[in-house]
Design an enzyme around this catalytic site. Structure first.
Site, short mmCIF file in Angstrom:
data_model
loop_
_atom_site.label_atom_id
_atom_site.label_comp_id
_atom_site.label_asym_id
_atom_site.label_seq_id
_atom_site.Cartn_x
_atom_site.Cartn_y
_atom_site.Cartn_z
N ASP A 37 0.86 -1.19 0.00
CA ASP A 37 0.00 0.00 0.00
C ASP A 37 0.90 1.23 0.00
OD1 ASP A 37 -1.84 2.00 0.37
OD2 ASP A 37 -2.81 1.10 2.12
N HIS A 38 1.24 1.72 -1.19
CA HIS A 38 2.20 2.82 -1.33
C HIS A 38 1.62 3.97 -2.14
CE1 HIS A 38 6.53 1.49 -0.30
NE2 HIS A 38 5.69 0.81 0.45
N GLY A 106 4.14 2.89 9.27
CA GLY A 106 4.30 3.71 8.08
C GLY A 106 5.72 4.06 7.70
N GLU A 107 5.83 4.66 6.51
CA GLU A 107 7.09 5.15 5.98
C GLU A 107 6.91 6.60 5.54
OE1 GLU A 107 9.11 2.40 3.10
OE2 GLU A 107 7.21 1.33 3.29
N ASN A 110 5.74 7.48 1.89
CA ASN A 110 4.34 7.53 1.47
C ASN A 110 3.52 8.56 2.24
OD1 ASN A 110 4.58 5.14 -0.29
ND2 ASN A 110 4.94 4.08 1.65
N SER A 173 9.38 -4.78 13.92
CA SER A 173 10.81 -4.69 13.61
C SER A 173 11.67 -4.60 14.88
CB SER A 173 11.09 -3.47 12.73
OG SER A 173 10.69 -2.27 13.38
N GLY A 174 11.03 -4.54 16.04
CA GLY A 174 11.75 -4.45 17.30
C GLY A 174 10.83 -4.75 18.47
#
Length: 321
Positions: A37-38, A106-107, A110, A173-174
């Site tokens: 989803d980008h 999220g990133e 985007n 991721s952690g």
């Protein structure tokens, strides 16, 4: 036995091709599918970023068996969580119960497009927790009012609610994200075969729940061509998500990966047509404890050759795991 999935990589192909390729993936026997989803691709060379929710609606109608999933949606910036709940409920109805809602924090790549700035990682995690709770409340079918630190919801209600709400997965991721997933998710999502992530997920309440991994691969009978394609379109991958989440656009990813060599990419992504190399890459995930692995075939033009090879060679080999 591990479930093998197919990735609709929306950075590699346009919307019609994504659906057509998924139809073929269902035919050849993939167990499930996921879709990115980008708003942006990671690199200009990838060249695509269609609206995945329209793609999912089309995919739900074009297929009949294969499960669908976002991998992953950020429900905090571009999309308000109340809108994500409506999207997910609709796709669940269209697919007749085949949809899972994968969520993450999220990133910047985007989410920057709405001009709201990019919060620190701790704030993004807070926002994700609040968003997941709003989405779950809306899945219950009643009116929802919410006055939170990050979100406001005013008399919201979903008018088309599936009998079985979409299961929610959370990307990790952690340790912090593993705690959130263990407490709030129905399944866990990761892109690296790290057993430590799954151990932490279990510790925080995830024991017995599905765990879904994702693995980039690059099939081509010509291994040199496969390595060149993987380097051109997937060299960004080596930065790791703690870095990748912060970069604001394709030029930043190009700069961050400018010194990545083809041999570096080939060392981390199975390239060519050596089925044993592909199997061993998947085995790293199963040995870590993943129950599902979604494969990403690099390159939009390479999907059908990969799917044909997968039907005859790769999937039969992976069924032995």
């Amino acid at each position: 036995m591990v479930q093998i999935g197919y990735t609709m990589m929306s950075e590699h192909a346009g919307p019609r091709q994504l659906v057509e390729d998924l139809v073929r993936a269902e035919e050849v026997g993939f167990d499930f599918s996921v879709a990115s989803d980008h708003y942006f691709p990671w690199l200009d060379e990838q060249g695509h970023a269609p609206y995945v929710w329209s793609v999912l609606g089309a995919a739900a109608q074009a297929t009949s068996r294969i499960p669908l999933m976002t991998y992953v949606t950020c429900p905090t910036m571009r999309y308000h969580p109340a809108v994500v709940a409506q999207k997910a409920a609709t796709v669940q109805l269209l697919s007749e119960g085949r949809f899972r809602l994968g969520l993450g924090s999220g990133e910047n790549l985007n989410e920057h497009v709405v001009g709201a700035g990019w919060p620190a990682a701790d704030v993004r995690q807070e926002m994700l927790v609040e968003a997941v709770r709003i989405i779950r409340d809306l899945f219950s079918g009643g009116y929802v009012n919410h006055r939170g630190k990050h979100f406001q919801v005013e008399s919201a209600r979903l008018w088309d609610v599936p009998e079985q709400p979409p299961p929610i997965g959370i990307a990790v991721s952690g340790d912090q994200s593993c705690r959130i997933a263990g407490e709030l998710a129905d399944l866990v999502i990761a892109v690296e075969p790290e057993a430590e992530l799954l151990t932490a997920f279990d510790r925080y309440g995830g024991a017995g729940k599905p765990r879904v991994g994702q693995l980039p691969v690059c099939y081509d009978p010509d291994r040199d061509a496969a390595v060149a394609r993987a380097h051109q379109q997937f060299r960004w991958f080596g930065g790791g998500w703690k870095v990748n989440a912060e970069l604001p656009g394709t030029s930043a990813f190009a700069a961050a990966s400018q010194f990545v060599r083809p041999e570096d990419v080939a060392a981390s992504i199975p390239c060519g047509d050596d089925v044993d190399a592909f199997v061993e890459a998947v085995r790293a995930y199963t040995d870590a404890g993943f129950t599902e692995v979604a494969l990403v075939q690099v390159g939009g033009d390479a999907q059908l050759p990969f799917l044909n090879w997968a039907e005859k060679t790769l999937l039969p080999a992976l069924r032995q795991l």
